[in-house]
Design a protein around this motif. Structure first.
Motif, PDB file in Angstrom:
ATOM      1  N   UNK A 121       1.665  14.243  -3.876  1.00  0.00           N
ATOM      2  CA  UNK A 121       2.754  14.948  -3.187  1.00  0.00           C
ATOM      3  C   UNK A 121       3.869  13.978  -2.806  1.00  0.00           C
ATOM      4  N   UNK A 122       3.460  12.789  -2.330  1.00  0.00           N
ATOM      5  CA  UNK A 122       4.446  11.786  -1.973  1.00  0.00           C
ATOM      6  C   UNK A 122       5.204  11.315  -3.221  1.00  0.00           C
ATOM      7  N   UNK A 123       4.475  11.161  -4.314  1.00  0.00           N
ATOM      8  CA  UNK A 123       5.088  10.672  -5.549  1.00  0.00           C
ATOM      9  C   UNK A 123       6.114  11.660  -6.101  1.00  0.00           C
ATOM     10  N   UNK A 124       5.886  12.955  -5.919  1.00  0.00           N
ATOM     11  CA  UNK A 124       6.753  13.984  -6.482  1.00  0.00           C
ATOM     12  C   UNK A 124       7.902  14.393  -5.565  1.00  0.00           C
ATOM     13  N   UNK A 125       7.956  13.805  -4.388  1.00  0.00           N
ATOM     14  CA  UNK A 125       9.029  14.131  -3.444  1.00  0.00           C
ATOM     15  C   UNK A 125      10.221  13.217  -3.708  1.00  0.00           C
ATOM     16  N   UNK A 126      11.362  13.758  -4.167  1.00  0.00           N
ATOM     17  CA  UNK A 126      12.519  12.894  -4.487  1.00  0.00           C
ATOM     18  C   UNK A 126      13.037  12.096  -3.298  1.00  0.00           C
ATOM     19  N   UNK A 127      12.753  12.562  -2.081  1.00  0.00           N
ATOM     20  CA  UNK A 127      13.199  11.817  -0.897  1.00  0.00           C
ATOM     21  C   UNK A 127      12.472  10.486  -0.754  1.00  0.00           C
ATOM     22  N   UNK A 128      11.353  10.326  -1.457  1.00  0.00           N
ATOM     23  CA  UNK A 128      10.558   9.098  -1.374  1.00  0.00           C
ATOM     24  C   UNK A 128      10.910   8.095  -2.471  1.00  0.00           C
ATOM     25  N   UNK A 129      11.990   8.373  -3.189  1.00  0.00           N
ATOM     26  CA  UNK A 129      12.428   7.452  -4.261  1.00  0.00           C
ATOM     27  C   UNK A 129      13.762   6.823  -3.828  1.00  0.00           C
ATOM     28  N   UNK A 130      13.703   5.658  -3.189  1.00  0.00           N
ATOM     29  CA  UNK A 130      14.923   5.074  -2.609  1.00  0.00           C
ATOM     30  C   UNK A 130      15.964   4.646  -3.625  1.00  0.00           C
ATOM     31  N   UNK A 166       0.816  -1.220   0.000  1.00  0.00           N
ATOM     32  CA  UNK A 166       0.000   0.000   0.000  1.00  0.00           C
ATOM     33  C   UNK A 166       0.851   1.272   0.000  1.00  0.00           C
ATOM     34  N   UNK A 167       2.119   1.193   0.452  1.00  0.00           N
ATOM     35  CA  UNK A 167       2.976   2.390   0.475  1.00  0.00           C
ATOM     36  C   UNK A 167       3.760   2.559  -0.827  1.00  0.00           C
ATOM     37  N   UNK A 168       4.089   1.448  -1.506  1.00  0.00           N
ATOM     38  CA  UNK A 168       4.812   1.537  -2.776  1.00  0.00           C
ATOM     39  C   UNK A 168       3.865   2.063  -3.853  1.00  0.00           C
ATOM     40  N   UNK A 169       4.272   3.163  -4.510  1.00  0.00           N
ATOM     41  CA  UNK A 169       3.471   3.802  -5.559  1.00  0.00           C
ATOM     42  C   UNK A 169       2.066   4.149  -5.050  1.00  0.00           C
ATOM     43  N   UNK A 170       2.010   4.727  -3.875  1.00  0.00           N
ATOM     44  CA  UNK A 170       0.724   5.112  -3.290  1.00  0.00           C
ATOM     45  C   UNK A 170       0.089   6.226  -4.125  1.00  0.00           C
ATOM     46  N   UNK A 171      -1.242   6.435  -3.998  1.00  0.00           N
ATOM     47  CA  UNK A 171      -1.937   7.399  -4.866  1.00  0.00           C
ATOM     48  C   UNK A 171      -1.782   8.862  -4.447  1.00  0.00           C
ATOM     49  N   UNK A 172      -0.900   9.178  -3.497  1.00  0.00           N
ATOM     50  CA  UNK A 172      -0.696  10.550  -3.032  1.00  0.00           C
ATOM     51  C   UNK A 172       0.313  11.250  -3.955  1.00  0.00           C
ATOM     52  N   UNK A 212      11.400   4.043 -11.317  1.00  0.00           N
ATOM     53  CA  UNK A 212      10.277   4.993 -11.256  1.00  0.00           C
ATOM     54  C   UNK A 212       9.299   4.697 -10.120  1.00  0.00           C
ATOM     55  N   UNK A 213       9.795   4.193  -8.995  1.00  0.00           N
ATOM     56  CA  UNK A 213       8.927   3.824  -7.885  1.00  0.00           C
ATOM     57  C   UNK A 213       9.171   4.749  -6.694  1.00  0.00           C
ATOM     58  N   UNK A 214       8.083   5.143  -6.063  1.00  0.00           N
ATOM     59  CA  UNK A 214       8.177   5.944  -4.846  1.00  0.00           C
ATOM     60  C   UNK A 214       7.510   5.193  -3.697  1.00  0.00           C
TER      61      UNK A 214
END
Length: 871
Positions: free
Chosen positions: A540-549, A532-538, A554-556
């Motif tokens: 803002x989360x998707x566009x935050x580079x800190x959320x791309x390990x 549920x956290x990988x590629x979540x529908x949020x 192309x996964x956040x």
């Protein structure tokens, strides 16, 4: 043909099946006590009683040695969930209202983990599981969109009621109530220190701790094994047809029962002094004049035990007994055994554990038993020899030709070995099964039969229901999360996997192996990975580079909520590494240390299999991007570690997934690197093995080493395959033994020469045909009538056809013992072959393929031993 030959041939790769609501339904006239109040008892099974139309919970009171049945009295019913509103459902799908098993419709608010929001759903209830799904007309088939419709009812009941199989409950005034578990303050304190700044983890720690601190009591059980008369030595009795007499049933109880039930046969005589020839003087032998009385005594005996243990009982022993009993006039309702549609033999009063299936569970084989019986036959004899150091009784004649003493000795040893597999090491296996049941929220019966992916599914589903989450369908997850972005190097894989550093071939002294402690579970926790956290529908989360390990993927990953998988896997990983591994080493009471060691082994089985399930299409929460992120982060971790090792002047000679082999490292540099990995990546790395001598071939996952304690450690052996002739297996054993005599680098040349000479001796024996035929025999089963092999004729079938010319008519289930020959057919049954007909080249090829990986590791080309001309 004895049943152990069936064990040798039937070795399926057990695959998970799609979840299905088709429920095993218990319908039997046999029942147990149903009291309104009981002392603390262990919950051993949950099922559905078709006659009562209710969930049935089975409890075992180990103090008073009693089995209790508790029937649901809460009104719980099977159901499915849909997003179709009730009024629309009633208007457009009226046929569900006319179903005999339809009950009622309601609404519920559930959190949708894919949409990350709560919604109102419609719940459709039924009177029985088959009305939900599995019958000719089921609600699942009528409604176009539904969820949770394929979950078996007994599991759904467990989830909804928060039941934990393997834990303690009591019945109080008719109500099923959990028994509180006292947890030592010092262990509570470990969690408080570990999670001082994380209330969510600390809460979960407190909830899970009682599952591991609750003792596993001695569970009374009986192991059984049967012998069946067959007119032909190589004929496996068909358990579904059950045509032949059961001539002996061995019974070995954990309470000391030692008994063999024997059918009298007019052609078998017993001498007065035969009793003294029994291998165990205290075995009670009971004779019966007819088979029906023998089975009646068998049923009476087993019903004094809550747990029935077999080895391959689903496929043979209990299935044969069940069908044979029906042929002899027993009614189904009076039998304590029920056969299910999916091939299980259930024990009505309690639980049937089939050890053949349990030991074939890959995660158990690898993580719980360290691969001690890996790579070869999964027979009772092979597993007992590997784990117990005890073998079956050697059989010198067909079962049907044995006298009573020979039959009793042979039969009882099998029953005893089956029991011993659950009692050795302070009841390791039984404790392990109970702990796995607690972790996975899965009944003991299911734990012993299904692969670890089913356990993880049940654990995760349980947590969904506890939190009020909707359990999504697999297609929902796949559609929401998308596909992978990398290409697999390994065939049949869907994304790039672990990194393997090419081994530098050679023989090395003083090699240390560093191992990432639970690398993938650590990654799942460290980067908050969950479906549920990988590629979540949020957005803002998707566009935050800190959320791309991993920058090139192309996964956040959402960072504003904790992933359920991350929490569960991280918690279990921490409890193993920081709590139970320490307790297993430090507790003063040896019995308590043993128990804690079983706990950490059970946790190891779970956490090491937790990543792979999300990359398996058969898993109901299949999420390719999650699995891809885990392996990508794993590659990143080991690559950075290798670079750091080189910076420190260390010499890596091989790396595989989560291990790094270092040649002759200094202790201070090792310490420095271990600390760097923990500080920089938040992952523990530890010394796993230290080799006195390590021989690396140029192949991946292929090496031979002698550890500092003198034990041999080999990877990549191929000589254990079940169809390998004994001559090649013997050669492998001899080479391993010679290799184990190396004590230092100075011994390598001498031992290498001894190995060459021994292999040369085997080569000459085969080339000169100076080998007994039975050592050359290949064993294979016929799986269908000979006439159905039309497109091509396998070698064992050709051999079977030759037997047919002499009046022997092999068929499905028969084992063919054949040898490779230079005759026109290329094979002959052992019974018809002569040693001068043997195809020596074929057996030299067996020798080569069985030995070449070991020889490669030692730098010995097979051709150099026997000469370049092999054919």
């Amino acid at each position: 043909m004895p049943k152990d030959e069936l064990d040798k041939i039937e070795e399926p790769e057990e695959e998970e099946v799609e979840e299905s609501s088709e429920e095993y339904i218990q319908e039997s006239a046999i029942t147990a006590e149903t009291p309104t109040s009981t002392p603390p008892s262990i919950l051993i099974d949950v099922t559905y009683d078709g006659k009562a139309g209710k969930a049935l919970v089975k409890l075992y009171d180990f103090m008073n040695d009693r089995i209790y049945f508790w029937y649901d009295n809460t009104g719980h019913k099977p159901y499915l969930i849909t997003d179709i509103p009730p009024d629309e459902l009633v208007t457009n799908y009226k046929s569900i209202l006319r179903l005999k098993g339809f009950d009622h419709i309601d609404t519920v608010v559930k959190f949708n983990p894919l949409e990350l929001k709560s919604k109102t759903y419609t719940v459709v209830y039924a009177k029985d599981p088959l009305t939900i799904g599995g019958g000719r007309e089921s609600i699942r088939d009528i409604i176009p969109r539904s969820w949770e419709a394929r979950i078996k009812y007994h599991l759904s009941y467990i989830y909804d009621n928060g039941l934990v199989p393997g834990m303690f409950y009591r019945i109080e005034n008719g109500k099923l109530t959990p028994v509180n578990v006292d947890v030592p303050g010092e262990i509570q304190k470990l969690g408080e220190e570990l999670y001082a700044n994380d209330e969510e983890y600390l809460k979960a720690f407190r909830e899970w701790l009682p599952l591991f601190q609750a003792p596993v009591p001695p569970l009374k059980r009986i192991a059984i094994d049967i012998e069946v008369y067959t007119p032909q030595e190589n004929k496996i009795p068909n358990p579904k047809e059950a045509l032949y007499e059961i001539i002996a049933i061995g019974l070995a109880g954990s309470d000391g029962l030692k008994r063999v039930l024997v059918l009298r046969r007019p052609e078998i005589l017993m001498n007065a002094d035969d009793q003294g020839m029994l291998l165990s003087d205290d075995v009670e032998v009971m004779f019966f004049d007819n088979e029906r009385d023998l089975l009646r005594e068998f049923f009476k005996t087993i019903m004094a035990y809550p747990i029935l243990i077999t080895f391959n009982g689903d496929s043979f022993d209990l299935t044969y007994i069940y069908n044979r009993a029906l042929k002899l006039g027993f009614r189904k309702e009076e039998l304590p055994i029920i056969l299910t549609r999916d091939g299980e033999a259930r024990y009505v009063l309690g639980v049937h554990i089939d050890l053949y299936k349990f030991f074939n569970i890959r995660a158990v084989e690898v993580y719980a038993f360290g691969g001690k019986y890996s790579g070869g036959e999964k027979t009772l004899d092979a597993i007992a020899s590997a784990l117990l150091g005890i073998s079956k009784v050697e059989r010198e004649k067909p079962i049907s030709e044995m006298n009573y003493i020979e039959l009793v000795n042979y039969n009882f040893r099998d029953a005893l070995l089956t029991l011993y597999l659950t009692t050795f090491n302070n009841e390791l296996v039984m404790r392990l099964i109970v702990l796995l049941a607690r972790i996975s929220k899965t009944p003991l019966n299911d734990v012993s039969r299904y692969q670890v992916s089913a356990w993880i599914r049940n654990m995760v589903y349980f947590e969904h229901r506890k939190r009020g989450w909707l359990i999504p369908n697999k297609e929902d997850v796949v559609n929401a999360k998308g596909s992978v972005a990398t290409k697999a190097i390994i065939k049949n894989k869907k994304y790039a996997g672990a990194i393997v550093i090419e081994p530098i071939a050679g023989i090395y002294p003083n090699v240390y192996v560093l191992d990432f402690a639970s690398l993938y579970p650590s990654i799942i926790k460290r980067w908050n990975l969950s479906y549920e956290t990988v590629r979540c529908p949020d957005e803002k989360q998707a566009n935050d580079p800190r959320n791309r390990p991993v920058p090139n993927l192309p996964h956040w990953v959402c960072s504003n909520m904790r992933g359920l998988t991350s929490l569960l896997v991280g918690l279990l990983r921490d409890m193993r590494v920081y709590v139970y591994k320490k307790l297993a080493k430090g507790d003063k009471d040896p019995r308590q240390r043993d128990y804690y060691n079983v706990v950490q082994a059970a946790l190891k089985v779970f956490i090491n299999a937790s990543y792979g399930v999300f990359g398996a299409e058969i898993f109901p929460l299949y999420c390719p991007p999650l699995a891809e992120l885990v392996t990508a982060l794993g590659r990143l971790a080991i690559t950075r570690t290798i670079i750091k090792a080189l910076d420190l002047g260390l010499t890596p000679i091989y790396g595989d997934t989560d291990s790094l082999f270092l040649y002759n490292p200094s202790k201070d540099k090792l310490e420095e690197m271990i600390n760097w990995v923990k500080d920089e990546m938040g992952i523990d790395i530890e010394l796993d093995k230290a080799y006195r001598i390590l021989a690396l071939s140029g192949r991946k996952k292929n090496y031979a080493g002698i550890l500092q304690d003198g034990s041999v450690d080999m990877k990549g052996l191929v000589g254990k395959k079940r169809n390998t002739p004994d001559i090649a297996k013997d050669a492998v054993k001899d080479v391993i033994h010679l290799f184990s005599t190396i004590s230092s680098i100075n011994d390598v040349e001498k031992v290498t020469e001894a190995i060459k000479e021994r292999v040369r001796e085997y080569y000459v024996m085969i080339r000169n045909k100076d080998v007994p035929l039975d050592k050359l025999a290949v064993k294979m089963a016929i799986n269908k009538p000979i006439s159905e092999y039309t497109k091509n004729t396998p070698q064992h079938v050709k051999a079977a056809e030759l037997l047919g010319k002499y009046g022997v008519k092999p068929g499905p289930g028969d084992i063919i013992f054949f040898v490779k020959t230079t005759t026109r057919e290329g094979v002959k049954p052992v019974q018809l072959a002569r040693i001068d007909e043997i195809d020596s080249d074929k057996y030299i090829e067996y020798l080569r393929t069985s030995l070449e990986q070991i020889l490669d590791a030692l730098g010995i080309p097979f051709e150099n031993i026997v000469g370049s001309k092999l054919m």
